[in-house]
Design an enzyme around this catalytic site. Structure first.
Site, PDB file in Angstrom:
ATOM      1  N   ARG A 153      -9.612   8.488  14.555  1.00 36.76           N
ATOM      2  CA  ARG A 153      -8.717   9.145  13.604  1.00 36.76           C
ATOM      3  C   ARG A 153      -9.372  10.371  12.961  1.00 36.76           C
ATOM      4  O   ARG A 153     -10.510  10.303  12.501  1.00 36.76           O
ATOM      5  CB  ARG A 153      -8.348   8.154  12.511  1.00 36.76           C
ATOM      6  CG  ARG A 153      -7.604   8.738  11.361  1.00 36.76           C
ATOM      7  CD  ARG A 153      -7.256   7.676  10.364  1.00 36.76           C
ATOM      8  NE  ARG A 153      -8.415   7.090   9.726  1.00 36.76           N
ATOM      9  CZ  ARG A 153      -8.861   7.424   8.512  1.00 36.76           C
ATOM     10  NH1 ARG A 153      -8.236   8.354   7.822  1.00 36.76           N
ATOM     11  NH2 ARG A 153      -9.900   6.820   7.995  1.00 36.76           N
ATOM     12  N   HIS A 174     -17.058   4.136   9.877  1.00 42.86           N
ATOM     13  CA  HIS A 174     -17.373   5.281   9.019  1.00 42.86           C
ATOM     14  C   HIS A 174     -18.883   5.394   8.881  1.00 42.86           C
ATOM     15  O   HIS A 174     -19.557   4.411   8.590  1.00 42.86           O
ATOM     16  CB  HIS A 174     -16.726   5.110   7.644  1.00 42.86           C
ATOM     17  CG  HIS A 174     -16.585   6.399   6.905  1.00 42.86           C
ATOM     18  ND1 HIS A 174     -17.676   7.131   6.486  1.00 42.86           N
ATOM     19  CD2 HIS A 174     -15.491   7.113   6.539  1.00 42.86           C
ATOM     20  CE1 HIS A 174     -17.245   8.231   5.879  1.00 42.86           C
ATOM     21  NE2 HIS A 174     -15.925   8.243   5.894  1.00 42.86           N
ATOM     22  N   GLU A 182     -12.971  18.157   5.900  1.00 47.91           N
ATOM     23  CA  GLU A 182     -13.756  16.981   6.279  1.00 47.91           C
ATOM     24  C   GLU A 182     -14.121  17.169   7.744  1.00 47.91           C
ATOM     25  O   GLU A 182     -13.686  18.128   8.393  1.00 47.91           O
ATOM     26  CB  GLU A 182     -12.967  15.693   6.058  1.00 47.91           C
ATOM     27  CG  GLU A 182     -12.763  15.353   4.586  1.00 47.91           C
ATOM     28  CD  GLU A 182     -12.097  14.014   4.369  1.00 47.91           C
ATOM     29  OE1 GLU A 182     -12.720  12.975   4.635  1.00 47.91           O
ATOM     30  OE2 GLU A 182     -10.927  13.989   3.954  1.00 47.91           O
ATOM     31  N   GLY A 238      -8.861  12.297   0.512  1.00 51.44           N
ATOM     32  CA  GLY A 238      -7.621  13.013   0.324  1.00 51.44           C
ATOM     33  C   GLY A 238      -6.593  12.830   1.420  1.00 51.44           C
ATOM     34  O   GLY A 238      -6.669  11.899   2.215  1.00 51.44           O
ATOM     35  N   GLU A 277      -1.276   1.400   8.534  1.00 54.65           N
ATOM     36  CA  GLU A 277      -2.440   1.063   9.359  1.00 54.65           C
ATOM     37  C   GLU A 277      -2.194  -0.137  10.274  1.00 54.65           C
ATOM     38  O   GLU A 277      -2.858  -0.284  11.303  1.00 54.65           O
ATOM     39  CB  GLU A 277      -3.653   0.804   8.443  1.00 54.65           C
ATOM     40  CG  GLU A 277      -4.964   0.880   9.197  1.00 54.65           C
ATOM     41  CD  GLU A 277      -6.190   0.809   8.294  1.00 54.65           C
ATOM     42  OE1 GLU A 277      -6.134   1.282   7.143  1.00 54.65           O
ATOM     43  OE2 GLU A 277      -7.216   0.259   8.759  1.00 54.65           O
ATOM     44  N   LEU A 309      -3.498   8.674   5.372  1.00 52.11           N
ATOM     45  CA  LEU A 309      -2.544   8.722   4.255  1.00 52.11           C
ATOM     46  C   LEU A 309      -1.312   9.508   4.682  1.00 52.11           C
ATOM     47  O   LEU A 309      -0.184   9.157   4.335  1.00 52.11           O
ATOM     48  CB  LEU A 309      -3.180   9.349   3.013  1.00 52.11           C
ATOM     49  CG  LEU A 309      -4.309   8.563   2.339  1.00 52.11           C
ATOM     50  CD1 LEU A 309      -4.665   9.206   1.001  1.00 52.11           C
ATOM     51  CD2 LEU A 309      -3.952   7.097   2.123  1.00 52.11           C
ATOM     52  N   HIS A 352     -14.076   0.683   9.395  1.00 55.08           N
ATOM     53  CA  HIS A 352     -13.304   1.428   8.388  1.00 55.08           C
ATOM     54  C   HIS A 352     -11.808   1.463   8.652  1.00 55.08           C
ATOM     55  O   HIS A 352     -11.014   1.345   7.730  1.00 55.08           O
ATOM     56  CB  HIS A 352     -13.855   2.849   8.353  1.00 55.08           C
ATOM     57  CG  HIS A 352     -13.246   3.730   7.313  1.00 55.08           C
ATOM     58  ND1 HIS A 352     -13.268   3.404   5.966  1.00 55.08           N
ATOM     59  CD2 HIS A 352     -12.611   4.941   7.401  1.00 55.08           C
ATOM     60  CE1 HIS A 352     -12.662   4.369   5.278  1.00 55.08           C
ATOM     61  NE2 HIS A 352     -12.243   5.292   6.122  1.00 55.08           N
ATOM     62  N   ARG A 382     -16.045  11.739  13.492  1.00 56.83           N
ATOM     63  CA  ARG A 382     -16.606  10.558  12.837  1.00 56.83           C
ATOM     64  C   ARG A 382     -17.264   9.591  13.811  1.00 56.83           C
ATOM     65  O   ARG A 382     -18.326   9.039  13.533  1.00 56.83           O
ATOM     66  CB  ARG A 382     -15.447   9.853  12.131  1.00 56.83           C
ATOM     67  CG  ARG A 382     -15.863   9.054  10.967  1.00 56.83           C
ATOM     68  CD  ARG A 382     -14.634   8.574  10.244  1.00 56.83           C
ATOM     69  NE  ARG A 382     -14.276   9.434   9.134  1.00 56.83           N
ATOM     70  CZ  ARG A 382     -13.247   9.198   8.328  1.00 56.83           C
ATOM     71  NH1 ARG A 382     -12.477   8.149   8.528  1.00 56.83           N
ATOM     72  NH2 ARG A 382     -12.990   9.993   7.326  1.00 56.83           N
ATOM     73  N   GLY A 391       0.863  -1.187   0.000  1.00 54.23           N
ATOM     74  CA  GLY A 391       0.000   0.000   0.000  1.00 54.23           C
ATOM     75  C   GLY A 391       0.897   1.234   0.000  1.00 54.23           C
ATOM     76  O   GLY A 391       2.107   1.150  -0.292  1.00 54.23           O
ATOM     77  N   ALA A 414       2.004   3.026   2.511  1.00 59.13           N
ATOM     78  CA  ALA A 414       3.086   2.954   3.507  1.00 59.13           C
ATOM     79  C   ALA A 414       4.236   2.103   2.965  1.00 59.13           C
ATOM     80  O   ALA A 414       5.412   2.497   3.046  1.00 59.13           O
ATOM     81  CB  ALA A 414       2.565   2.378   4.820  1.00 59.13           C
TER      82      ALA A 414
END
Ligand SMILES: Cc1cc2nc3c(=O)[nH]c(=O)nc-3n(C[C@H](O)[C@H](O)[C@H](O)COP(=O)(O)OP(=O)(O)OC[C@H]3O[C@@H](n4cnc5c(N)ncnc54)[C@H](O)[C@@H]3O)c2cc1C
Length: 510
Positions: A375, A233, A115, A49, A364, A381, A340, A279, A14, A16
C-alpha cells in the site's frame, strides 16, 4: 436469542464504517455494531494523514495513480486505483463540510506533506499526527445527530445471517463476556471490521484487530483473496517491555533518517530513494541489516530537526516517546518493523459488493486490489472514505429484509472451537505467523507454520459457545488462510519468499 430489525447494519466503527453510516442515513435507519469504542480500531491511531490527488487537476490525479501503481509492485488493479483517486476530491469536500480541522499555514492554505514513494507532497493531516482520530470524531459527531442512527458496542460478530436463497439478511453477534446471542435482521449488511495485523507477534494495530471479519465472511462462503499480502511498517519503536508504537512515515517524509549503530544511512545501499523508498523495500532492508549486524541496532533519527520542530509537527508521537523516557529531538529512536496493514481480505468490487448478495465489505477488511502488493502510504484512509461513500450506490435501498424466507440463522457456524489454553493459543499463533509469514519468508518455514496452525485447529471440539474461544478460532482460521495463500503464490514483491534466510538472530520475542 434476542432479535432486532433495521434497514442497514454496519459492523465495525472505524472511518470506513462511520463514513458508510453517514452515506446511508438519508435512505433509512442505520445500526452500527462494534466490538468496542472509537479507539478499538486502527482509524483512531492513524497519524501521518490522508493521501489526496492534491491540486485535483488531471495531472495531479495521474501522478497519484502512477505512485500507487509503482508502490503496489505491479499487483494493483489499475481501474480500481483510478476510481479511488478519482473520488479524492469528493472525499476532501465531504471532510471540509464536517469541519475536520486539517492543518493550515498562517495564510490559511492547507499543509501537505510527503511520505515514502509519493513523488510530491499530497498528504493532508490534522492535529499534526492525529489525523485518524480527528476525522473519525467528526464523522461520529455528525451521525450521532440523526434520530435514525443507533450504536451498539461490546458485541463481537458471530455469523452472517442468510435466507434460503443465500441472500444475506443481517448478522448475529455474541456478547464479549458470555454466550448471549443477538440477531439483527437488515436489508443490507456492511462489514467494516478492519484488518488483522495483530495476529502477528509485532504489530502496530490495536490488540483486537485480528481479522475477525475475514473469518466470519469465509465461513459464510464469501470469497477471500490475497491474504498473503500483509504490509510491515519499518519504523516502529522497539523498546524492550513496551508495546510496538508507530513512528509515522511522515517523519521520513520531512527528513528523518534511518541509521545503523554506527550512524550510517544504510538504506541507500538497498534503494536509490533511501528513506523514501516504498515501505516494503525499507522493511526488508531493515530486516536484512539486522540479520547482518545483529548487535548494532537500527534507529530513526530526527536530531537534526530545528529545536522544537519535532514536538510541534508530531505532538502525539513526541509526547508518547517522552513518557517512555525518549526525547526524539535529542536522541535517535530504536526501531524494528511490525505488521501494519492487510492488503487482501474479502473480495469486493469498487462498490463494496462481496460474492454474497446482500453482503458488502469496505475499508481494511476488504480486498479491492487498490493497494496491490504494497500500500502507498496514507492511501488507506482514502480507501476507507471512498468506499464508505461508494457502497451506498450498490445497495438496493428499497429492500428492507421483509418477506425473506426463514433465516438460516446459525447454520453456518457449528460451535466447534479450539480446545487449547486461550492465552497460550494466542501466544503460539502470533509467534508462528511472525516466524513463518513475516517480512521475509521461506517455503519450509511456511509449511511448518501451516502444519502447526492446523494442529491447533484440529483441537476443535463441539463445546458450549464462548466469546474468547470463538475469537481464537477466528484467528486460527485467518492464520491458515495467510499461510495457504503464501504457498499458492510464492512470488517476490507480494509476499517476499526466499530460498534460505540469510544469517540468523534467533527467534524474535515480544
Ligand atoms: C498506528 C497506525 C497508524 C496508521 N496511520 C495511517 C495514516 O496515517 N494514513 C492512512 O491512510 N492509514 C493509516 N493507517 C491505516 C489505517 O488507519 C487503517 O487502514 C484504517 O483506519 C482502517 O479503517 P477501517 O474503518 O477499515 O477499520 P478500523 O478503523 O480498524 O475499525 C474496525 C472496527 O471494527 C470493529 N471490529 C473489529 N472486529 C470486530 C468484531 N469481531 N465484531 C464487531 N466489531 C469488530 C472494531 O472495534 C472497530 O470499530 C494506520 C494504522 C495504524 C494501526
Amino acid at each position: 436469542m434476542k432479535k432486532e430489525s433495521v434497514d442497514f447494519l454496519v459492523v465495525g466503527g472505524g472511518i470506513a464504517g462511520y463514513q458508510a453510516v453517514l452515506s446511508l442515513l438519508p435512505h433509512g435507519s442505520v445500526l452500527l455494531v462494534s466490538r468496542g469504542p472509537l479507539s478499538s480500531g486502527s482509524s483512531y491511531y492513524a497519524q501521518g494523514g490522508l493521501a489526496l490527488p492534491w491540486g485535483f487537476t488531471p495531472e495531479d490525479r495521474e501522478r497519484h495513480v502512477q505512485d500507487t501503481l509503482r508502490a503496489g509492485a505491479g499487483l494493483c488493479d489499475e481501474a480500481s486505483v483510478r476510481t479511488l483517486v478519482g473520488d479524492g476530491e469528493k472525499v476532501w469536500e465531504g471532510l471540509l463540510s464536517l469541519d475536520v480541522p486539517f492543518d493550515q499555514a498562517s495564510d490559511g492554505s492547507f499543509l501537505t506533506t510527503r511520505e515514502a514513494a509519493h513523488s510530491v507532497p499530497r498528504i493532508v493531516h490534522a492535529g499534526g499526527d492525529r489525523t485518524g482520530f480527528l476525522i473519525l470524531s467528526a464523522l461520529a459527531k455528525k451521525v450521532s445527530e440523526s434520530p435514525s442512527f443507533r450504536f451498539l458496542s461490546n458485541l463481537q460478530l458471530h455469523s452472517i445471517r442468510k435466507d434460503r436463497k443465500g441472500v444475506v439478511t443481517g448478522a448475529v453477534f455474541l456478547g464479549e463476556t458470555g454466550d448471549e446471542l443477538l440477531e439483527i435482521e437488515a436489508g443490507a449488511t456492511i462489514l467494516s471490521t478492519g484488518g488483522g495485523s495483530s495476529l502477528f507477534l509485532r504489530s502496530t494495530n490495536p490488540r483486537l484487530q485480528r481479522g475477525d471479519g475475514v473469518a466470519v465472511a469465509a465461513r459464510a462462503g464469501c470469497e477471500i483473496e490475497r491474504m498473503a499480502y500483509y504490509q510491515f511498517h519499518p519504523t516502529v519503536l522497539d523498546i524492550p517491555g513496551q508495546a510496538p508504537f508507530l513512528l509515522t512515515e511522515a517523519m521520513r517524509g520531512e527528513g528523518a533518517r534511518v541509521i545503523n549503530g554506527k550512524g550510517r544511512r544504510f538504506l541507500y545501499d538497498y534503494h536509490p530513494d533511501g528513506e523514501l523508498a516504498p515501505r516494503d523495500v525499507v522493511s526488508r532492508a531493515l530486516w536484512l541489516e539486522s540479520r547482518k549486524f545483529p548487535d548494532e541496532g537500527i534507529f530513526l533519527s530526527l536530531t537534526h530537526f530545528p529545536e522544537g520542530r519535532v514536538a510541534q509537527r508530531f505532538p502525539q508521537v513526541f509526547r508518547h516517546c517522552l513518557e517512555l523516557g525518549l526525547d526524539l529531538q535529542t536522541t535517535p529512536a530504536p526501531i524494528r518493523p511490525a505488521a501494519h496493514f492487510q492488503m487482501g481480505g474479502i473480495r469486493t468490487d469498487m462498490n463494496g459488493r462481496t460474492t454474497l448478495p446482500g453482503l458488502f465489505a469496505i475499508g481494511e477488511v476488504a480486498s479491492t486490489r487498490v493497494h496491490g502488493a504494497n500500500r502507498l502510504a496514507s492511501n488507506s484512509l482514502l480507501e476507507a472514505l471512498v468506499m464508505g461513500r461508494r457502497v451506498v450506490d450498490a445497495i438496493d435501498v428499497g429492500y428492507h429484509g421483509e418477506g425473506t424466507e426463514e433465516a438460516d440463522t446459525l447454520g453456518n457456524v457449528p460451535f466447534f472451537m479450539p480446545c487449547v489454553d486461550i492465552e497460550e493459543g494466542w501466544a503460539r499463533l502470533r509467534q508462528i505467523l511472525w516466524d513463518s509469514a513475516g517480512i521475509v519468508r521461506t517455503l519450509p518455514l511456511v509449511r511448518k507454520g501451516l502444519h502447526e496452525i492446523r494442529e491447533m485447529i484440529a483441537s476443535e471440539r463441539p463445546v458450549p459457545l464462548d466469546g474468547a474461544r470463538f475469537a481464537l478460532g477466528n484467528g486460527l482460521l485467518v492464520a491458515s488462510m495467510i499461510l495457504e495463500d503464501i504457498l499458492r503464490a510464492p512470488v517476490a514483491g507480494a509476499n517476499y519468499v526466499v530460498d534460505e534466510l540469510p544469517g540468523s538472530t534467533g527467534k524474535d520475542k515480544d
